[in-house]
Motif scaffolding. Sequence first.
Motif, PDB file in Angstrom:
ATOM      1  N   PRO A  74       0.838  -1.210   0.000  1.00 44.02           N
ATOM      2  CA  PRO A  74       0.000   0.000   0.000  1.00 44.02           C
ATOM      3  C   PRO A  74       0.866   1.251   0.000  1.00 44.02           C
ATOM      4  O   PRO A  74       1.912   1.293   0.668  1.00 44.02           O
ATOM      5  N   VAL A  75       0.461   2.249  -0.737  1.00 42.02           N
ATOM      6  CA  VAL A  75       1.246   3.468  -0.868  1.00 42.02           C
ATOM      7  C   VAL A  75       1.558   4.077   0.506  1.00 42.02           C
ATOM      8  O   VAL A  75       2.652   4.603   0.733  1.00 42.02           O
ATOM      9  N   SER A  76       0.631   3.964   1.422  1.00 43.89           N
ATOM     10  CA  SER A  76       0.832   4.540   2.760  1.00 43.89           C
ATOM     11  C   SER A  76       1.968   3.860   3.521  1.00 43.89           C
ATOM     12  O   SER A  76       2.490   4.418   4.486  1.00 43.89           O
ATOM     13  N   GLU A  77       2.357   2.645   3.090  1.00 45.53           N
ATOM     14  CA  GLU A  77       3.421   1.901   3.766  1.00 45.53           C
ATOM     15  C   GLU A  77       4.765   2.030   3.054  1.00 45.53           C
ATOM     16  O   GLU A  77       5.753   1.466   3.497  1.00 45.53           O
ATOM     17  N   GLN A  78       4.781   2.781   1.955  1.00 41.99           N
ATOM     18  CA  GLN A  78       6.008   2.945   1.185  1.00 41.99           C
ATOM     19  C   GLN A  78       6.662   4.293   1.498  1.00 41.99           C
ATOM     20  O   GLN A  78       6.179   5.330   1.060  1.00 41.99           O
TER      21      GLN A  78
END
Length: 200
Positions: A74-78
């Motif tokens: 997920p983008v939020s975890e990158q």
Amino acid sequence: MDHSREFLERLLDVIEKDIAPKTSTAVQEGNKLFGAAVLRKKDLSLICADTNKETEWPLLHGEVSCLRTLNSMPVSEQPPAKDCYFIATHEPCSLCLSAITWSGFDNFYFLFSYSDTKDAFNIPHDLKILKEVFKCDHGSYAHSNAYWTSYDIVKFIDALPNQQDKEALHRRVVGLKEQYNHMSEVYQQHKKEGNRIPLN
């Protein structure tokens, strides 16, 4: 830049505990023994690790496979690439140098050099492609450039001021070399038996 014993130990830990087990499984399926990981700079926590999956697709080198895993999160975890360390078990080939560059990393660290890849692990393609395609003899790309700086883990171990620290980390490197030698034997056997990898 922190190149203390603790920092270098963390890099070796990641190779031993997070990358190598994945590689050990992958070589059984005929893949090469290259892998990579991404760590947060702020606390050296692992974001992801992966290994070579060329039997799935020839471009899934260890580094590219790791980048695919990172970008599937997920983008939020990158976290931004500039906030991360990129760790490669082996000095990246021309494909992976480009992949690291296009992904926005300002650094990468490697354990085994091109010479190790060619001589110890009997995979000469990295040096050969750099020479034949890019006219870059002996893998002499610009280790520091406008995009990133590359770091040889073993050279930083050699530069440690404390002899005991140096010897302790070199013992770990020797252990990892033995582990990767074993995985190399498995890969070479699969290579003899035939696989789908164009440059095996």
